[in-house]
Scaffold this motif. Sequence first.
Motif, PDB file in Angstrom:
ATOM      1  N   TYR B  36      -1.975  -3.822 -12.788  1.00  0.00           N
ATOM      2  CA  TYR B  36      -1.177  -3.247 -11.694  1.00  0.00           C
ATOM      3  C   TYR B  36      -1.902  -3.468 -10.373  1.00  0.00           C
ATOM      4  O   TYR B  36      -3.134  -3.500 -10.324  1.00  0.00           O
ATOM      5  N   GLN B  38      -2.089  -1.689  -6.533  1.00  0.00           N
ATOM      6  CA  GLN B  38      -1.733  -0.488  -5.788  1.00  0.00           C
ATOM      7  C   GLN B  38      -2.223  -0.585  -4.355  1.00  0.00           C
ATOM      8  O   GLN B  38      -3.389  -0.875  -4.110  1.00  0.00           O
ATOM      9  N   LYS B  42       0.937   4.171  -1.913  1.00  0.00           N
ATOM     10  CA  LYS B  42       2.059   3.645  -2.678  1.00  0.00           C
ATOM     11  C   LYS B  42       1.805   3.774  -4.172  1.00  0.00           C
ATOM     12  O   LYS B  42       0.665   3.936  -4.620  1.00  0.00           O
ATOM     13  N   ALA B  43       2.887   3.711  -4.927  1.00  0.00           N
ATOM     14  CA  ALA B  43       2.768   3.709  -6.381  1.00  0.00           C
ATOM     15  C   ALA B  43       2.238   2.362  -6.861  1.00  0.00           C
ATOM     16  O   ALA B  43       2.413   1.333  -6.186  1.00  0.00           O
ATOM     17  N   PRO B  44       1.596   2.347  -8.015  1.00  0.00           N
ATOM     18  CA  PRO B  44       1.192   1.061  -8.595  1.00  0.00           C
ATOM     19  C   PRO B  44       2.400   0.169  -8.858  1.00  0.00           C
ATOM     20  O   PRO B  44       3.515   0.656  -9.091  1.00  0.00           O
ATOM     21  N   LEU B  46       3.583  -3.128 -11.267  1.00  0.00           N
ATOM     22  CA  LEU B  46       3.240  -3.930 -12.437  1.00  0.00           C
ATOM     23  C   LEU B  46       3.178  -5.410 -12.068  1.00  0.00           C
ATOM     24  O   LEU B  46       4.113  -5.971 -11.495  1.00  0.00           O
ATOM     25  N   TYR B  87      -5.681  -2.279 -11.106  1.00  0.00           N
ATOM     26  CA  TYR B  87      -6.006  -1.498 -12.301  1.00  0.00           C
ATOM     27  C   TYR B  87      -5.537  -2.224 -13.550  1.00  0.00           C
ATOM     28  O   TYR B  87      -4.442  -2.799 -13.574  1.00  0.00           O
ATOM     29  N   PHE B  98      -6.543   3.752 -18.223  1.00  0.00           N
ATOM     30  CA  PHE B  98      -6.650   2.758 -17.177  1.00  0.00           C
ATOM     31  C   PHE B  98      -8.115   2.477 -16.878  1.00  0.00           C
ATOM     32  O   PHE B  98      -8.980   3.349 -17.059  1.00  0.00           O
ATOM     33  N   GLN B 100     -11.071   1.884 -14.009  1.00  0.00           N
ATOM     34  CA  GLN B 100     -11.359   2.721 -12.838  1.00  0.00           C
ATOM     35  C   GLN B 100     -10.888   2.089 -11.536  1.00  0.00           C
ATOM     36  O   GLN B 100     -10.921   2.736 -10.489  1.00  0.00           O
TER      37      GLN B 100
END
Lengths: 124, 107
Positions: B36, B38, B42-44, B46, B87, B98, B100
Amino acid sequence: QLQLQESGPGLVKPSETLSLTCSVSGGSISSSRYYWAWIRQPPGKGLEWIGNIYYSGNTYYSPSLRSRVAISVDTSKSHFSLQLRSVTAADTAVYYCARSIGVSSTPYKWFDYWGQGSLVTVSS
Amino acid sequence: DIQMTQSPSTLSASVGDRVTITCRASQSIGSWLAWYQQKPGKAPNLLIFKSSTLESGVPSRFSGSGSGTDFTLTISGLQPDDFATYYCQHCRDYPYTFGQGTKLEMK
């Protein structure tokens, strides 16, 4: 286009229950292809999976949160919800809802659609 | 639980560079790994699933490889929009975990 939107209080007192709802639009929450998930991210830190739910109500939870968490689904309202009991400051985070997609009838799943996130602060 | 370890934690690079981020699982996960991106606030998003399958709409400069315990995400020809945090996530079993994160910053 599928959209997910979190809603709920932004401030919760210690020892109380955090409650969030994720509204799903642009697609069916009752599709057999998907699970629905909650994931959180403390400020400045990484991502933590909380749990997944199927439209039938089957749930899978993180072992570290299992004793305090409940995820439910209401297909008639096209939303699913998170409750986290007995919160502390360590539960302060941005909470994301997401769609979990992958191989049917297996745990082999990832997250392809996410909500924008909802910051929940635990403080008195 | 399966632990995911990413390296490096921070990576400095320039536009046009080719960069590689590594993710290691504490036990074999086959090809059940996702990546992902990010951006702040904002949201991650894909990028890749099943180790090497590019999500629809993701530029082809992103690629993934690996199986078992060792995986890589490669960005060939960095663009200004690629500076973000990345991530990995194992998809092998519950509970999902996930890495780090790797912050890709501009040199």
